[in-house]
Scaffold this motif. Sequence first.
Motif, PDB file in Angstrom:
ATOM      1  N   ASP A  16      24.663 -31.360 -24.109  1.00 22.16           N
ATOM      2  CA  ASP A  16      23.389 -30.545 -24.091  1.00 22.16           C
ATOM      3  C   ASP A  16      23.357 -29.302 -23.818  1.00 22.16           C
ATOM      4  O   ASP A  16      22.821 -28.939 -23.813  1.00 22.16           O
ATOM      5  N   GLY A  17      24.072 -29.026 -23.325  1.00 19.27           N
ATOM      6  CA  GLY A  17      24.796 -26.902 -23.211  1.00 19.27           C
ATOM      7  C   GLY A  17      24.035 -26.504 -22.248  1.00 19.27           C
ATOM      8  O   GLY A  17      23.485 -25.781 -21.877  1.00 19.27           O
ATOM      9  N   THR A  18      23.566 -27.407 -21.086  1.00 21.92           N
ATOM     10  CA  THR A  18      23.115 -27.207 -19.692  1.00 21.92           C
ATOM     11  C   THR A  18      24.372 -26.726 -19.147  1.00 21.92           C
ATOM     12  O   THR A  18      25.547 -26.394 -19.307  1.00 21.92           O
ATOM     13  N   ASN A  19      24.204 -26.178 -18.205  1.00 19.51           N
ATOM     14  CA  ASN A  19      24.793 -24.970 -17.407  1.00 19.51           C
ATOM     15  C   ASN A  19      25.140 -26.084 -15.741  1.00 19.51           C
ATOM     16  O   ASN A  19      24.775 -26.352 -14.781  1.00 19.51           O
ATOM     17  N   PRO A  20      26.996 -27.279 -16.211  1.00 20.84           N
ATOM     18  CA  PRO A  20      27.285 -27.738 -14.923  1.00 20.84           C
ATOM     19  C   PRO A  20      26.845 -27.287 -13.431  1.00 20.84           C
ATOM     20  O   PRO A  20      26.604 -27.926 -12.174  1.00 20.84           O
ATOM     21  N   ASN A  21      27.007 -26.161 -12.967  1.00 22.57           N
ATOM     22  CA  ASN A  21      26.806 -25.284 -11.926  1.00 22.57           C
ATOM     23  C   ASN A  21      25.374 -25.095 -11.190  1.00 22.57           C
ATOM     24  O   ASN A  21      25.248 -25.858 -10.537  1.00 22.57           O
ATOM     25  N   HIS A  22      24.666 -25.238 -12.647  1.00 17.45           N
ATOM     26  CA  HIS A  22      23.409 -25.030 -11.965  1.00 17.45           C
ATOM     27  C   HIS A  22      22.896 -26.796 -11.077  1.00 17.45           C
ATOM     28  O   HIS A  22      22.378 -27.253 -10.567  1.00 17.45           O
ATOM     29  N   ILE A  23      23.598 -27.959 -12.043  1.00 16.49           N
ATOM     30  CA  ILE A  23      23.258 -29.752 -11.592  1.00 16.49           C
ATOM     31  C   ILE A  23      23.531 -29.834 -10.224  1.00 16.49           C
ATOM     32  O   ILE A  23      23.230 -29.888  -8.635  1.00 16.49           O
ATOM     33  N   PHE A  80      34.189 -22.514 -19.246  1.00 20.39           N
ATOM     34  CA  PHE A  80      32.992 -22.364 -19.250  1.00 20.39           C
ATOM     35  C   PHE A  80      32.559 -22.635 -17.373  1.00 20.39           C
ATOM     36  O   PHE A  80      30.888 -22.881 -17.769  1.00 20.39           O
ATOM     37  N   LEU A  81      32.843 -22.736 -16.548  1.00 25.27           N
ATOM     38  CA  LEU A  81      32.543 -22.762 -15.390  1.00 25.27           C
ATOM     39  C   LEU A  81      32.386 -21.570 -14.577  1.00 25.27           C
ATOM     40  O   LEU A  81      33.350 -20.725 -15.061  1.00 25.27           O
ATOM     41  N   GLU A  82      31.941 -21.573 -13.278  1.00 27.49           N
ATOM     42  CA  GLU A  82      32.165 -19.904 -12.353  1.00 27.49           C
ATOM     43  C   GLU A  82      32.790 -20.402 -11.617  1.00 27.49           C
ATOM     44  O   GLU A  82      33.152 -21.915 -11.261  1.00 27.49           O
ATOM     45  N   GLY A  83      32.954 -19.418 -10.712  1.00 32.68           N
ATOM     46  CA  GLY A  83      34.653 -19.745 -10.065  1.00 32.68           C
ATOM     47  C   GLY A  83      35.905 -19.446 -10.489  1.00 32.68           C
ATOM     48  O   GLY A  83      37.214 -19.677 -11.202  1.00 32.68           O
ATOM     49  N   ARG A  84      36.037 -17.547 -10.431  1.00 33.43           N
ATOM     50  CA  ARG A  84      37.650 -16.998 -10.659  1.00 33.43           C
ATOM     51  C   ARG A  84      39.096 -17.997 -10.131  1.00 33.43           C
ATOM     52  O   ARG A  84      39.675 -17.582 -10.722  1.00 33.43           O
ATOM     53  N   PHE A 122      31.334 -36.130 -18.052  1.00 39.00           N
ATOM     54  CA  PHE A 122      30.416 -34.784 -17.453  1.00 39.00           C
ATOM     55  C   PHE A 122      30.233 -34.087 -17.567  1.00 39.00           C
ATOM     56  O   PHE A 122      29.375 -33.557 -18.081  1.00 39.00           O
ATOM     57  N   LEU A 123      31.370 -33.447 -17.297  1.00 38.57           N
ATOM     58  CA  LEU A 123      31.384 -31.671 -17.894  1.00 38.57           C
ATOM     59  C   LEU A 123      31.213 -31.234 -19.793  1.00 38.57           C
ATOM     60  O   LEU A 123      30.489 -30.754 -19.695  1.00 38.57           O
TER      61      LEU A 123
END
Length: 285
Positions: A33-40, A87-91, A25-26
Amino acid sequence: SLYCLTHIKIAKYVAIIVLCYNFQFLCKNIFIDGTNPNHIYEQIGLSRNYPGMLLILWSCFWGFCKYLTEGKVSIVVPILSFILAFFLEGRSSLGILLFMSILSLCLRKKSSMFLLPLIGGGLMVAYWDVVLDIYSLTSFSENSLETSRYEIWRAYFEALDLISLLGGLELSEVPIIRSYDNNPHNAILNYHYRMGLLGVIALLSLIFKSVKRYIKAYAFIPLLYLLCIIARFMFDACINSTYDFILYSMLFYPILKHKESAFSLSCQEKKRGLFSRIFSIIYTI
Protein backbone atom coordinates in the motif's frame (compact mmCIF):
# COMPACT_ATOMS: atom_id res chain seq x y z
CA SER A 1 0.63 -14.12 33.21
CA LEU A 2 -0.20 -17.14 35.36
CA TYR A 3 -1.68 -18.95 32.35
CA CYS A 4 1.46 -18.25 30.32
CA LEU A 5 3.64 -19.57 33.13
CA THR A 6 1.74 -22.84 33.31
CA HIS A 7 1.18 -23.25 29.56
CA ILE A 8 4.47 -22.24 27.94
CA LYS A 9 3.84 -24.28 24.78
CA ILE A 10 0.46 -22.65 24.19
CA ALA A 11 1.99 -19.22 24.85
CA LYS A 12 4.63 -20.00 22.22
CA TYR A 13 2.01 -20.70 19.57
CA VAL A 14 0.03 -17.60 20.51
CA ALA A 15 3.20 -15.51 20.19
CA ILE A 16 4.00 -16.79 16.69
CA ILE A 17 0.39 -16.25 15.55
CA VAL A 18 0.47 -12.64 16.74
CA LEU A 19 3.88 -12.15 15.13
CA CYS A 20 2.64 -13.50 11.80
CA TYR A 21 -0.31 -11.12 11.91
CA ASN A 22 1.98 -8.16 12.67
CA PHE A 23 4.40 -9.20 9.92
CA GLN A 24 1.69 -9.38 7.27
CA PHE A 25 0.10 -6.13 8.46
CA LEU A 26 3.39 -4.22 8.32
CA CYS A 27 4.49 -5.80 5.01
CA LYS A 28 1.17 -4.98 3.38
CA ASN A 29 1.28 -1.35 4.51
CA ILE A 30 4.97 -0.77 3.77
CA PHE A 31 5.56 -2.71 0.55
CA ILE A 32 2.12 -2.98 -1.08
CA ASP A 33 0.00 0.00 0.00
CA GLY A 34 2.97 2.33 0.47
CA THR A 35 1.52 3.76 3.67
CA ASN A 36 3.30 4.52 6.94
CA PRO A 37 2.15 2.08 9.66
CA ASN A 38 3.25 4.55 12.33
CA HIS A 39 0.57 7.01 11.20
CA ILE A 40 -2.08 4.29 11.37
CA TYR A 41 -1.37 3.77 15.04
CA GLU A 42 -1.20 7.51 15.67
CA GLN A 43 -4.71 7.90 14.27
CA ILE A 44 -6.08 5.68 17.04
CA GLY A 45 -4.22 7.58 19.76
CA LEU A 46 -1.10 5.40 20.10
CA SER A 47 2.57 6.36 19.84
CA ARG A 48 4.26 6.27 16.45
CA ASN A 49 6.83 3.98 18.10
CA TYR A 50 4.12 1.41 18.84
CA PRO A 51 4.77 -0.94 15.86
CA GLY A 52 8.46 -1.26 16.74
CA MET A 53 7.61 -1.92 20.38
CA LEU A 54 5.22 -4.71 19.36
CA LEU A 55 7.92 -6.36 17.27
CA ILE A 56 10.31 -6.39 20.23
CA LEU A 57 7.76 -7.61 22.77
CA TRP A 58 6.44 -10.49 20.71
CA SER A 59 9.84 -11.44 19.24
CA CYS A 60 11.33 -11.67 22.74
CA PHE A 61 8.32 -13.57 24.08
CA TRP A 62 8.45 -15.99 21.16
CA GLY A 63 12.19 -16.53 21.63
CA PHE A 64 11.71 -16.95 25.39
CA CYS A 65 8.98 -19.59 25.02
CA LYS A 66 10.76 -21.36 22.16
CA TYR A 67 13.97 -21.72 24.15
CA LEU A 68 12.23 -22.99 27.27
CA THR A 69 10.23 -25.58 25.31
CA GLU A 70 12.74 -26.60 22.61
CA GLY A 71 16.12 -25.46 23.88
CA LYS A 72 16.69 -23.59 20.59
CA VAL A 73 17.34 -19.94 19.76
CA SER A 74 15.12 -18.30 17.17
CA ILE A 75 16.95 -16.66 14.23
CA VAL A 76 14.32 -15.91 11.57
CA VAL A 77 11.95 -13.92 13.81
CA PRO A 78 14.46 -11.35 15.17
CA ILE A 79 16.07 -10.84 11.74
CA LEU A 80 12.70 -10.34 10.03
CA SER A 81 11.63 -7.99 12.84
CA PHE A 82 14.84 -6.00 12.42
CA ILE A 83 14.29 -5.64 8.66
CA LEU A 84 10.75 -4.36 9.22
CA ALA A 85 11.86 -2.02 12.02
CA PHE A 86 14.23 -0.36 9.56
CA PHE A 87 11.15 1.02 7.77
CA LEU A 88 9.49 2.18 10.99
CA GLU A 89 10.14 5.03 13.39
CA GLY A 90 11.91 4.27 16.64
CA ARG A 91 15.67 4.13 16.91
CA SER A 92 15.60 2.23 20.20
CA SER A 93 13.53 -0.56 18.62
CA LEU A 94 15.89 -0.77 15.66
CA GLY A 95 18.96 -0.95 17.91
CA ILE A 96 17.53 -3.62 20.20
CA LEU A 97 16.35 -5.77 17.28
CA LEU A 98 19.79 -5.46 15.67
CA PHE A 99 21.34 -6.64 18.93
CA MET A 100 18.88 -9.55 19.10
CA SER A 101 19.62 -10.55 15.50
CA ILE A 102 23.38 -10.57 15.96
CA LEU A 103 23.08 -12.36 19.30
CA SER A 104 20.80 -15.03 17.83
CA LEU A 105 23.23 -15.70 15.00
CA CYS A 106 26.16 -15.86 17.41
CA LEU A 107 24.36 -18.25 19.76
CA ARG A 108 23.38 -20.59 16.91
CA LYS A 109 26.82 -20.35 15.35
CA LYS A 110 29.14 -19.93 18.31
CA SER A 111 32.19 -19.83 16.07
CA SER A 112 30.92 -16.52 14.69
CA MET A 113 30.65 -14.94 18.16
CA PHE A 114 33.34 -12.38 17.45
CA LEU A 115 33.80 -12.82 13.70
CA LEU A 116 30.27 -11.84 12.67
CA PRO A 117 30.24 -8.32 14.21
CA LEU A 118 33.70 -7.70 12.76
CA ILE A 119 32.63 -8.71 9.26
CA GLY A 120 29.41 -6.71 9.57
CA GLY A 121 31.29 -3.60 10.63
CA GLY A 122 33.76 -4.00 7.78
CA LEU A 123 30.98 -4.34 5.22
CA MET A 124 29.26 -1.21 6.55
CA VAL A 125 32.46 0.78 6.17
CA ALA A 126 33.15 -0.60 2.70
CA TYR A 127 29.63 0.04 1.45
CA TRP A 128 28.81 3.17 3.45
CA ASP A 129 27.34 4.91 0.39
CA VAL A 130 24.87 2.07 -0.03
CA VAL A 131 23.94 2.30 3.66
CA LEU A 132 23.22 6.02 3.23
CA ASP A 133 21.08 5.33 0.16
CA ILE A 134 19.04 2.77 2.10
CA TYR A 135 18.78 5.16 5.05
CA SER A 136 17.33 7.84 2.76
CA LEU A 137 14.43 5.49 1.96
CA THR A 138 13.46 5.04 5.61
CA SER A 139 11.39 7.21 7.92
CA PHE A 140 14.52 8.09 9.91
CA SER A 141 15.68 10.45 7.18
CA GLU A 142 12.53 12.51 7.65
CA ASN A 143 13.22 13.11 11.33
CA SER A 144 16.09 14.63 13.20
CA LEU A 145 18.28 12.28 15.21
CA GLU A 146 17.85 14.59 18.16
CA THR A 147 15.53 13.33 20.86
CA SER A 148 13.64 15.19 23.55
CA ARG A 149 13.40 12.18 25.86
CA TYR A 150 16.20 13.43 28.11
CA GLU A 151 14.49 16.81 28.36
CA ILE A 152 11.25 15.06 29.31
CA TRP A 153 12.95 12.99 31.99
CA ARG A 154 14.81 15.99 33.40
CA ALA A 155 11.59 18.02 33.52
CA TYR A 156 9.85 15.19 35.37
CA PHE A 157 12.50 15.06 38.10
CA GLU A 158 12.69 18.84 38.37
CA ALA A 159 8.92 19.00 38.99
CA LEU A 160 9.04 16.54 41.87
CA ASP A 161 8.44 17.62 45.45
CA LEU A 162 8.06 15.48 48.57
CA ILE A 163 4.39 14.73 48.03
CA SER A 164 4.72 13.90 44.32
CA LEU A 165 7.87 11.87 45.02
CA LEU A 166 5.94 9.62 47.38
CA GLY A 167 2.58 9.53 45.62
CA GLY A 168 3.48 10.10 41.98
CA LEU A 169 3.62 13.22 39.80
CA GLU A 170 0.63 14.29 37.73
CA LEU A 171 2.01 14.24 34.17
CA SER A 172 -0.25 17.00 32.91
CA GLU A 173 1.45 19.41 35.32
CA VAL A 174 4.68 19.21 33.31
CA PRO A 175 4.31 21.27 30.08
CA ILE A 176 6.78 19.29 27.95
CA ILE A 177 5.17 15.97 28.96
CA ARG A 178 1.70 17.38 28.36
CA SER A 179 2.78 18.31 24.82
CA TYR A 180 3.54 14.61 24.22
CA ASP A 181 0.04 13.48 25.26
CA ASN A 182 1.19 12.91 28.85
CA ASN A 183 3.73 10.31 27.75
CA PRO A 184 6.95 10.45 29.84
CA HIS A 185 8.65 8.06 27.39
CA ASN A 186 9.94 5.92 30.23
CA ALA A 187 8.16 2.95 31.79
CA ILE A 188 9.63 3.53 35.25
CA LEU A 189 8.49 7.17 35.31
CA ASN A 190 5.07 6.12 34.07
CA TYR A 191 4.91 3.51 36.81
CA HIS A 192 5.93 6.11 39.40
CA TYR A 193 3.19 8.43 38.15
CA ARG A 194 0.61 5.68 38.66
CA MET A 195 1.94 3.79 41.69
CA GLY A 196 4.18 6.22 43.56
CA LEU A 197 7.59 5.58 45.10
CA LEU A 198 6.62 2.35 46.86
CA GLY A 199 5.32 0.93 43.59
CA VAL A 200 8.58 1.71 41.82
CA ILE A 201 10.59 0.13 44.64
CA ALA A 202 8.41 -3.00 44.45
CA LEU A 203 8.85 -3.23 40.66
CA LEU A 204 12.63 -2.76 40.82
CA SER A 205 12.83 -5.35 43.60
CA LEU A 206 10.90 -7.81 41.43
CA ILE A 207 13.24 -7.17 38.48
CA PHE A 208 16.33 -7.62 40.67
CA LYS A 209 15.01 -10.84 42.22
CA SER A 210 14.06 -12.24 38.81
CA VAL A 211 17.46 -11.46 37.29
CA LYS A 212 19.13 -13.03 40.33
CA ARG A 213 17.12 -16.23 39.88
CA TYR A 214 17.97 -16.43 36.18
CA ILE A 215 21.66 -16.06 36.99
CA LYS A 216 21.56 -18.71 39.71
CA ALA A 217 19.89 -21.11 37.26
CA TYR A 218 22.47 -20.24 34.55
CA ALA A 219 19.49 -19.33 32.34
CA PHE A 220 21.29 -16.56 30.51
CA ILE A 221 19.49 -16.81 27.18
CA PRO A 222 16.00 -16.33 28.68
CA LEU A 223 17.52 -13.54 30.77
CA LEU A 224 18.78 -11.77 27.66
CA TYR A 225 15.27 -11.79 26.18
CA LEU A 226 13.98 -10.24 29.40
CA LEU A 227 16.72 -7.59 29.39
CA CYS A 228 15.87 -6.64 25.80
CA ILE A 229 12.28 -5.95 26.84
CA ILE A 230 13.38 -3.97 29.89
CA ALA A 231 15.75 -1.94 27.71
CA ARG A 232 12.88 -1.08 25.35
CA PHE A 233 10.69 -0.10 28.29
CA MET A 234 13.23 2.53 29.28
CA PHE A 235 12.28 4.58 26.21
CA ASP A 236 8.48 4.42 26.33
CA ALA A 237 5.63 4.22 28.84
CA CYS A 238 4.97 0.55 28.14
CA ILE A 239 4.08 -0.67 31.64
CA ASN A 240 0.40 -0.53 32.60
CA SER A 241 -0.58 -1.44 29.07
CA THR A 242 -2.24 -4.35 27.28
CA TYR A 243 1.04 -6.25 26.99
CA ASP A 244 2.11 -6.16 30.64
CA PHE A 245 1.57 -9.91 30.87
CA ILE A 246 4.63 -10.51 28.68
CA LEU A 247 6.94 -8.66 31.06
CA TYR A 248 5.41 -10.14 34.19
CA SER A 249 5.40 -13.67 32.79
CA MET A 250 9.13 -13.44 32.11
CA LEU A 251 9.79 -11.81 35.49
CA PHE A 252 7.86 -14.33 37.59
CA TYR A 253 8.90 -17.47 35.72
CA PRO A 254 12.28 -18.04 37.45
CA ILE A 255 10.84 -17.02 40.82
CA LEU A 256 8.11 -19.64 40.62
CA LYS A 257 10.38 -22.29 39.12
CA HIS A 258 13.59 -21.81 41.09
CA LYS A 259 12.92 -24.83 43.34
CA GLU A 260 12.38 -27.14 40.41
CA SER A 261 15.54 -28.76 39.09
CA ALA A 262 13.86 -29.08 35.70
CA PHE A 263 14.14 -25.32 35.27
CA SER A 264 17.92 -25.38 35.52
CA LEU A 265 18.18 -28.46 33.31
CA SER A 266 15.85 -27.03 30.66
CA CYS A 267 18.25 -24.15 30.11
CA GLN A 268 20.83 -26.67 28.84
CA GLU A 269 23.73 -24.58 30.05
CA LYS A 270 25.61 -26.82 32.42
CA LYS A 271 28.98 -25.61 31.16
CA ARG A 272 30.00 -22.12 32.20
CA GLY A 273 30.63 -20.35 28.92
CA LEU A 274 31.24 -16.72 28.03
CA PHE A 275 27.83 -15.43 29.11
CA SER A 276 27.86 -17.30 32.41
CA ARG A 277 31.23 -15.80 33.30
CA ILE A 278 30.12 -12.28 32.43
CA PHE A 279 26.89 -12.49 34.44
CA SER A 280 28.63 -14.22 37.33
CA ILE A 281 31.07 -11.32 37.57
CA ILE A 282 28.20 -8.83 37.50
CA TYR A 283 26.32 -10.85 40.11
CA THR A 284 29.26 -10.88 42.53
CA ILE A 285 29.82 -7.11 42.31
